[in-house]
Design a protein around this motif. Structure first.
Motif, PDB file in Angstrom:
ATOM      1  N   MET A  86       0.834  -1.210   0.000  1.00 10.94           N
ATOM      2  CA  MET A  86       0.000   0.000   0.000  1.00 10.94           C
ATOM      3  C   MET A  86       0.866   1.257   0.000  1.00 10.94           C
ATOM      4  SD  MET A  86      -2.877  -1.250  -0.361  1.00 10.94           S
ATOM      5  CE  MET A  86      -3.562   0.388  -0.507  1.00 10.94           C
ATOM      6  N   LEU A  87       2.032   1.184   0.631  1.00 10.82           N
ATOM      7  CA  LEU A  87       2.951   2.313   0.605  1.00 10.82           C
ATOM      8  C   LEU A  87       3.406   2.597  -0.832  1.00 10.82           C
ATOM      9  CD1 LEU A  87       4.607   4.373   2.250  1.00 10.82           C
ATOM     10  CD2 LEU A  87       6.399   2.642   2.441  1.00 10.82           C
ATOM     11  N   ILE A  88       3.698   1.539  -1.589  1.00  7.75           N
ATOM     12  CA  ILE A  88       4.097   1.689  -2.983  1.00  7.75           C
ATOM     13  C   ILE A  88       2.946   2.262  -3.801  1.00  7.75           C
ATOM     14  CG2 ILE A  88       4.785   0.443  -5.073  1.00  7.75           C
ATOM     15  CD1 ILE A  88       7.015   0.781  -3.016  1.00  7.75           C
ATOM     16  N   ILE A  89       1.729   1.812  -3.527  1.00  8.17           N
ATOM     17  CA  ILE A  89       0.560   2.343  -4.242  1.00  8.17           C
ATOM     18  C   ILE A  89       0.401   3.833  -3.957  1.00  8.17           C
ATOM     19  CG2 ILE A  89      -1.967   2.321  -4.271  1.00  8.17           C
ATOM     20  CD1 ILE A  89      -1.869  -0.701  -4.118  1.00  8.17           C
ATOM     21  N   GLY A  90       0.592   4.221  -2.711  1.00  6.99           N
ATOM     22  CA  GLY A  90       0.508   5.638  -2.369  1.00  6.99           C
ATOM     23  C   GLY A  90       1.558   6.454  -3.096  1.00  6.99           C
ATOM     24  N   LEU A  91       2.792   5.964  -3.103  1.00  6.74           N
ATOM     25  CA  LEU A  91       3.878   6.674  -3.761  1.00  6.74           C
ATOM     26  C   LEU A  91       3.681   6.697  -5.272  1.00  6.74           C
ATOM     27  CD1 LEU A  91       6.501   8.140  -3.073  1.00  6.74           C
ATOM     28  CD2 LEU A  91       7.724   5.988  -3.342  1.00  6.74           C
ATOM     29  N   TRP A  92       3.100   5.649  -5.814  1.00  4.06           N
ATOM     30  CA  TRP A  92       2.832   5.584  -7.264  1.00  4.06           C
ATOM     31  C   TRP A  92       1.862   6.687  -7.679  1.00  4.06           C
ATOM     32  CZ3 TRP A  92      -1.344   4.874 -10.541  1.00  4.06           C
ATOM     33  CH2 TRP A  92      -1.047   4.467 -11.843  1.00  4.06           C
ATOM     34  N   HIS A  93       0.914   7.007  -6.810  1.00  7.76           N
ATOM     35  CA  HIS A  93      -0.093   8.003  -7.168  1.00  7.76           C
ATOM     36  C   HIS A  93       0.461   9.414  -7.212  1.00  7.76           C
ATOM     37  CE1 HIS A  93      -3.204   4.894  -6.573  1.00  7.76           C
ATOM     38  NE2 HIS A  93      -3.962   5.694  -7.283  1.00  7.76           N
ATOM     39  N   GLY A  94       1.556   9.677  -6.529  1.00 13.26           N
ATOM     40  CA  GLY A  94       2.095  11.025  -6.580  1.00 13.26           C
ATOM     41  C   GLY A  94       3.346  11.177  -5.733  1.00 13.26           C
ATOM     42  N   PHE A 117       0.825  11.625  -0.217  1.00  8.92           N
ATOM     43  CA  PHE A 117       0.576  10.336  -0.854  1.00  8.92           C
ATOM     44  C   PHE A 117       1.214   9.203  -0.057  1.00  8.92           C
ATOM     45  CE2 PHE A 117       0.133  13.267  -4.469  1.00  8.92           C
ATOM     46  CZ  PHE A 117      -1.096  12.848  -4.961  1.00  8.92           C
ATOM     47  N   ILE A 118       2.410   9.453   0.490  1.00  7.20           N
ATOM     48  CA  ILE A 118       3.073   8.427   1.296  1.00  7.20           C
ATOM     49  C   ILE A 118       2.261   8.139   2.561  1.00  7.20           C
ATOM     50  CG2 ILE A 118       5.125   7.917   2.672  1.00  7.20           C
ATOM     51  CD1 ILE A 118       6.755   9.497   0.619  1.00  7.20           C
ATOM     52  N   LEU A 119       1.819   9.193   3.234  1.00 11.29           N
ATOM     53  CA  LEU A 119       1.027   9.018   4.456  1.00 11.29           C
ATOM     54  C   LEU A 119      -0.307   8.346   4.151  1.00 11.29           C
ATOM     55  CD1 LEU A 119       1.740  12.445   6.189  1.00 11.29           C
ATOM     56  CD2 LEU A 119       2.633  10.199   6.836  1.00 11.29           C
ATOM     57  N   TRP A 120      -0.895   8.713   3.009  1.00  9.85           N
ATOM     58  CA  TRP A 120      -2.143   8.074   2.597  1.00  9.85           C
ATOM     59  C   TRP A 120      -1.923   6.578   2.366  1.00  9.85           C
ATOM     60  CZ3 TRP A 120      -3.180   6.432  -2.684  1.00  9.85           C
ATOM     61  CH2 TRP A 120      -4.495   5.992  -2.882  1.00  9.85           C
ATOM     62  N   GLY A 121      -0.816   6.211   1.689  1.00 11.99           N
ATOM     63  CA  GLY A 121      -0.512   4.804   1.479  1.00 11.99           C
ATOM     64  C   GLY A 121      -0.266   4.078   2.791  1.00 11.99           C
ATOM     65  N   GLU A 122       0.429   4.728   3.734  1.00 13.16           N
ATOM     66  CA  GLU A 122       0.674   4.127   5.046  1.00 13.16           C
ATOM     67  C   GLU A 122      -0.642   3.917   5.800  1.00 13.16           C
ATOM     68  OE1 GLU A 122       3.358   6.822   6.882  1.00 13.16           O
ATOM     69  OE2 GLU A 122       5.160   5.899   6.022  1.00 13.16           O
ATOM     70  N   PHE A 123      -1.528   4.903   5.705  1.00 12.96           N
ATOM     71  CA  PHE A 123      -2.820   4.790   6.374  1.00 12.96           C
ATOM     72  C   PHE A 123      -3.619   3.627   5.789  1.00 12.96           C
ATOM     73  CE2 PHE A 123      -7.371   5.901   6.443  1.00 12.96           C
ATOM     74  CZ  PHE A 123      -7.571   5.941   7.818  1.00 12.96           C
ATOM     75  N   MET A 124      -3.622   3.510   4.451  1.00 10.42           N
ATOM     76  CA  MET A 124      -4.324   2.396   3.812  1.00 10.42           C
ATOM     77  C   MET A 124      -3.710   1.057   4.230  1.00 10.42           C
ATOM     78  SD  MET A 124      -6.834   3.486   1.808  1.00 10.42           S
ATOM     79  CE  MET A 124      -7.195   4.638   3.137  1.00 10.42           C
ATOM     80  N   GLY A 125      -2.366   1.033   4.353  1.00  5.40           N
ATOM     81  CA  GLY A 125      -1.698  -0.186   4.778  1.00  5.40           C
ATOM     82  C   GLY A 125      -2.055  -0.586   6.202  1.00  5.40           C
TER      83      GLY A 125
END
Length: 337
Positions: free
Chosen positions: A314-322, A327-335
């Protein structure tokens, strides 16, 4: 060139459609494939012709590395080389400014930002081709000529906004005889899907965008009600923009007898966060599962490592988006969810 632009709808699409099928009928299928490849490069170059050589170089590099993986005993080294170059290319264009800003903020330094312009669709064609290299290493990539591979990477319905396509499902379609003959049913369905997506994009998403932009531009002076209006406007703008583009892409593919993968399936109807990620940007989720989550061990090594693998994915997905800490924090939250 945007799918909803007059240039695309009234010039590019009808000319490309006619040229593809007429060439197949009166010359040969190979010439028709070449027409579609050239049309896709024109589609890409309409945004900025300076990045067409970059796209072509990326395609050539990955095709040659993929062939080398199948011919040499040093398959692992060639795979690592190919993936590292792909990731480095993506990292340079997408994350250089973000990295330097972070370094400046942490260390107090003052590195000049190069303000690198992000090539259109680079995330999509990088992930698409990296998956091809991995499958070549696994012995799952069928051998095709360079022209067909070019079509696989550049086919215009998916090139700039997805979906991420897989060679195992798409390459056989590119060479199938039925692809080169007009199919009225596919055209009717394709036009319907394209029209539905166009309505979502133009009539809903684009009309919500000014509302969201206005609210977010003055975030420090909003009332309670304005904050909710802005949040909801952005939420549905993003939803209908992505949904619209996904439907337009599938519709365009069908017009050319190509079945692109579904990329969006009513994610706001999800029952939980896991269900949401099975419905939102579905091809990205599939890519991360097949080429990151499962190779890291998936859920086969205990609950703790499963949670780690999910978090990294999910961290990679967040970083992929922007390229940004949001985006990193959003990916961490999703993870963590």
């Amino acid at each position: 060139m945007l799918f909803n632009s007059y240039a695309f709808i009234f010039v590019y699409l009808p000319v490309t459609f006619a040229a593809f099928f007429l060439t197949a009928k009166y010359i040969c299928n190979r010439a028709s494939t070449l027409v579609l490849v050239l049309a896709s490069f024109i589609f890409y170059g309409y945004w900025d012709v300076h990045y067409v050589p970059l796209l072509f170089a990326s395609i050539t590099f990955n095709y040659l590395v993929g062939r080398q993986i199948g011919l040499t005993n040093n398959q692992r080294l060639w795979l690592i080389f190919g993936v590292v170059v792909n990731v480095a290319l993506l990292g340079y264009f997408k994350y250089t400014d973000f990295f330097l800003i972070t370094v400046n903020n942490i260390s107090g330094s003052d590195f000049d930002l190069p303000h690198i312009i992000l090539p259109l669709g680079i995330s999509f064609f990088t992930f698409t081709q990296s998956a091809y290299l991995v499958d070549a290493y696994r012995g799952e990539a069928a051998k095709h000529d360079f022209l067909t591979y070019c079509e696989f990477v550049t086919i215009f319905p998916h090139l700039i906004a997805g979906p991420i396509i897989n060679h195992k499902k798409m390459l056989p379609q590119f060479i199938a005889e039925k692809t080169f003959h007009i199919n009225i049913e596919n055209i009717a369905i394709g036009l319907t899907l394209f029209a539905m997506g166009l309505v979502k994009k133009v009539m809903i998403a684009d009309n919500l965008a000014p509302i969201a932009n206005n609210v977010f531009s003055r975030a420090d002076s909003l009332t309670f009600l304005e904050s909710w209006v802005g949040a909801l406007a952005y939420t549905f703008q993003l939803y209908f923009d992505f949904s619209g583009y996904s439907e337009m892409a599938i519709g365009l593919g069908l017009m050319f007898n190509l079945k692109l993968p579904v990329n969006f399936n009513s994610p706001y109807q999800s029952k939980n966060i896991i269900d949401f990620w099975r419905r939102w940007h579905m091809t990205l989720g599939t890519w991360v599962k097949d080429y990151l989550y499962i190779p890291m061990g998936g859920n086969r090594q205990g609950e703790l490592k499963k949670m780690r693998n999910l978090f990294v994915s999910m961290l990679i997905i967040g970083l992929w988006h922007g390229a940004g800490w949001t985006f990193i924090l959003w990916g961490e939250f999703m993870g963590c969810c």
